[in-house]
Design a protein around this motif. Sequence first.
Motif, short mmCIF file in Angstrom:
data_model
loop_
_atom_site.label_atom_id
_atom_site.label_comp_id
_atom_site.label_asym_id
_atom_site.label_seq_id
_atom_site.Cartn_x
_atom_site.Cartn_y
_atom_site.Cartn_z
N GLU A 87 19.57 36.56 50.60
CA GLU A 87 19.59 35.75 48.82
C GLU A 87 21.42 35.27 48.92
OE1 GLU A 87 17.67 38.34 46.84
OE2 GLU A 87 15.85 38.81 48.27
N PRO A 88 21.33 35.03 48.05
CA PRO A 88 22.66 34.50 47.57
C PRO A 88 23.09 35.04 46.23
CG PRO A 88 20.63 32.78 46.64
CD PRO A 88 20.23 33.95 47.86
N PHE A 89 24.22 35.41 46.62
CA PHE A 89 24.98 36.52 45.77
C PHE A 89 25.83 35.72 44.71
CE2 PHE A 89 27.04 37.60 49.18
CZ PHE A 89 28.48 38.02 48.73
N GLU A 90 26.62 36.23 43.38
CA GLU A 90 27.00 35.64 42.92
C GLU A 90 28.49 36.58 43.42
OE1 GLU A 90 27.08 35.65 39.08
OE2 GLU A 90 24.94 35.62 38.94
N PHE A 91 29.31 35.77 43.73
CA PHE A 91 30.88 36.04 43.38
C PHE A 91 32.00 35.57 42.95
CE2 PHE A 91 35.36 35.57 45.19
CZ PHE A 91 35.19 36.80 46.70
N ASP A 92 32.67 36.54 42.02
CA ASP A 92 33.25 37.00 40.63
C ASP A 92 34.48 37.17 42.13
OD1 ASP A 92 35.35 36.84 38.83
OD2 ASP A 92 34.11 37.80 37.57
N GLU A 93 35.38 35.89 42.04
CA GLU A 93 36.86 35.92 43.14
C GLU A 93 37.92 36.43 42.05
OE1 GLU A 93 39.86 32.98 45.03
OE2 GLU A 93 38.66 31.77 43.94
N ILE A 94 38.11 36.28 40.67
CA ILE A 94 38.80 36.82 39.51
C ILE A 94 38.50 39.10 40.27
CG2 ILE A 94 39.18 37.17 37.77
CD1 ILE A 94 39.06 34.57 36.82
N GLU A 95 37.60 39.14 39.95
CA GLU A 95 37.02 40.43 39.97
C GLU A 95 37.43 41.29 41.48
OE1 GLU A 95 36.05 42.90 37.91
OE2 GLU A 95 36.69 41.57 36.49
N LEU A 99 40.39 44.14 41.93
CA LEU A 99 39.83 45.43 43.39
C LEU A 99 40.77 45.38 44.24
CD1 LEU A 99 36.10 45.10 42.72
CD2 LEU A 99 37.47 47.04 41.92
N VAL A 100 40.26 44.53 45.00
CA VAL A 100 40.94 43.96 46.30
C VAL A 100 43.20 44.99 45.67
CG1 VAL A 100 41.78 43.12 48.14
CG2 VAL A 100 40.00 43.13 47.32
N GLY A 102 44.60 44.82 43.17
CA GLY A 102 45.16 45.32 41.45
C GLY A 102 45.72 44.58 41.05
N GLY A 103 45.48 45.13 40.00
CA GLY A 103 46.54 44.19 38.32
C GLY A 103 45.50 43.07 37.89
N LYS A 104 45.91 41.60 38.59
CA LYS A 104 46.38 40.10 37.90
C LYS A 104 44.81 39.95 38.90
CE LYS A 104 49.98 39.31 35.75
NZ LYS A 104 51.11 37.90 35.56
N GLY A 105 43.72 38.52 38.81
CA GLY A 105 43.45 38.08 39.74
C GLY A 105 43.57 36.65 40.45
#
Length: 105
Positions: A87-95, A99-100, A102-105
């Motif tokens: 199943e496809p999933f949504e991916f938010d690159e900024i978020e 997370l990876v 830290g800080g800015k996206g």
Amino acid sequence: MNPRVVTAMPEFKVGDRVICVEDNPYGNDDIFAGNTGTVCREDDYGDVGVCWDDKVEGGHNCDGSCEYGFGWYVSPSAIKLDTEADEPFEFDEIEFNKLVFGGKG
């Protein structure tokens, strides 16, 4: 010569993901159409050893090919290859970057 002896399972190979297409193959009341698993072994009679995704009542280890309780042999006609895409999933690159990195996206 035993006419049931088959030395190859051309439709399936070890590692194939499969879907059960019938209820209770070879009398196992815990396996139903729609259950999924991975081919882990073939036997000398042409049956296919499947390591089911969920433990099954009366399950075994397919002669050492999977974790005990998850294995069950079935006829090749009881399964089909699982060719459905995940199943496809949504991916938010900024978020993700937050997370990876830290800080800015």
